[in-house]
Design an enzyme around this catalytic site. Structure first.
Site, mmCIF file in Angstrom:
data_model
loop_
_atom_site.group_PDB
_atom_site.id
_atom_site.type_symbol
_atom_site.label_atom_id
_atom_site.label_comp_id
_atom_site.label_asym_id
_atom_site.label_seq_id
_atom_site.Cartn_x
_atom_site.Cartn_y
_atom_site.Cartn_z
ATOM 1 N N ASP A 78 3.870 8.330 14.519
ATOM 2 C CA ASP A 78 3.264 7.267 13.250
ATOM 3 C C ASP A 78 1.966 7.417 13.133
ATOM 4 O OD1 ASP A 78 3.132 4.934 11.924
ATOM 5 O OD2 ASP A 78 5.134 3.995 13.197
ATOM 6 N N HIS A 80 14.574 2.281 3.738
ATOM 7 C CA HIS A 80 14.854 1.094 2.894
ATOM 8 C C HIS A 80 13.489 0.416 2.405
ATOM 9 C CE1 HIS A 80 14.444 -2.349 6.193
ATOM 10 N NE2 HIS A 80 13.355 -1.418 6.129
#
Length: 392
Positions: free
Chosen positions: A258, A300
């Site tokens: 990340d 998404h």
């Protein structure tokens, strides 16, 4: 389905001594059908109109730490709550009327309260973060979506730099996550990432229902230097940690990726097998040849064009005939969509100008990225499904 049929089906489900997740969701669906038979349409509309007040009350109670006090005390009256929190006693009683009527707190007498399982959940880190995330961060833009859609001629929001969130907050060409990760938004950053830890709710982790060993390890034995799994943009690592602890006997490396500001967060104590590597998925994928590249709730967040940018970097790192891409996300059915998935879709539109996808949309997207979809696997209930893909 009439009332008698609903009661008969309910009795069969309730009598099941081994109630599975799928059966639990089916049981809830039957109960909702029963409520729909008994409720008058006007009453449904009235509850819908007043539902924001219920959410508001929970948010005020969170700020006052009412749930924490009730759980800690076990049994407490409004006078004691007023003294502990510094809030007015009459205000406390008005708030608790909503909380008890909605089932978030139990009553033990006049102006006397006890906790239940929902009260306890609302005192958890993730429970409190969910209330704060949706009320403090997302509600402002949600409230202005009707105005935004009218303004745009009711076009489907697809631009992450010019959607409902930017419209509400007066932002110019700034995506939600760029806004969230600004140094001055440390509190919002913590709130959202804490919420992400608990966004699965009580639904089972995918490693508990998906045939992981059969799909990925049946004919392959990894060695200690092999990368078993890369959690791409995995936040604080809760999903990767669950995977590692489930398959402790599988040798190899586990990589959490990340942005640096996320990886530097010490909120969770991860398994010692997990190593952290900072990355920006718009630029590259620094780890090549992993058995599994896992992406939960990433696709998404973006429209197809932006997803293809991310997937291009992932596919470049995959080994043909060996590596798999595992996407955990909602797989929207063509008919009979569960309410949770439909509401998630509205939140994607709200904050990110993005959307949840149907199976056909997933296959089309991954095919465009040079991948072959091995299978789309719906969950045992109303949660997220699993899409497995490999290089063509």
């Amino acid at each position: 389905m009439d009332i008698e049929e609903i009661f008969q089906s309910l009795s069969v489900l309730v009598a099941d001594p081994n109630l599975s997740e799928g059966k639990r969701v089916e049981l809830l669906d039957r109960i909702k059908k029963l409520a729909a038979v008994l409720e008058r349409p006007e009453d449904v509309l009235t509850k819908l109109a007043f539902s924001p007040s219920q959410f508001m009350t929970a948010r005020v109670a969170t700020e006052l730490k009412l749930f924490d006090v009730i759980v800690r005390q076990g049994k407490v009256n409004s006078e004691e709550l007023a003294e502990t929190t510094g809030a007015n006693k009459v205000l406390i009683e008005r708030l608790l009327r909503v909380l008890t009527a909605s089932g978030m707190v139990d009553e033990a007498g006049v102006s006397t309260y006890t906790p239940n399982k929902i009260t306890k959940t609302l005192t958890s880190r993730t429970g409190e973060a969910m209330i704060r995330a949706f009320w403090d961060i997302k509600l402002k833009s949600m409230a202005r979506i009707p105005e935004y859609l009218h303004h745009t001629g009711y076009k489907n929001p697809e631009d992450a730099t010019n959607g409902p969130f930017q419209f509400a907050y007066g932002l110019k060409d700034q995506p939600f996550f760029d806004w969230l990760h600004e140094p001055k938004r440390a509190r919002e950053h913590d709130t959202m990432h804490t919420y992400f830890e608990g966004d699965r709710g009580s639904r089972p982790d995918w490693v508990k229902w998906f045939p992981v060993e059969e799909k990925f390890f049946k004919n392959v034995k990894t060695q200690k230097d092999d990368v078993v799994m890369v959690d791409v943009a995995g936040g604080r690592g809760h999903d990767l940690d669950a995977f590692v602890r489930r398959f402790l006997d599988v040798q190899g490396r586990y990589v959490l990726q990340d942005l640096p500001m996320v990886l530097d967060d010490r909120a969770l104590e991860l398994h010692s097998k997990i190593e952290k590597i900072a990355m920006d998925f718009w630029k590259d994928q620094p780890v090549s040849g992993a058995r599994i590249y896992y992406m939960k709730f990433i696709m998404h967040d973006w429209n197809d064009e932006r997803c293809l940018q991310i997937l291009t970097n992932v596919t470049a790192a995959m080994t043909k005939g060996y590596s798999f891409l595992v996407v955990e996300d909602f797989i929207i059915p063509d008919q009979g969509c569960p309410l949770l998935a439909a509401l998630f879709d509205m939140q994607m539109m709200n904050a990110l100008s993005a959307m949840e996808r149907t199976e056909g949309q997933w296959v089309k997207l991954l095919k465009a990225a040079g991948l072959r979809v091995e299978g789309c696997y719906p969950p045992p209930g109303d949660g997220t499904g699993i899409i497995v893909a490999e290089l063509k």
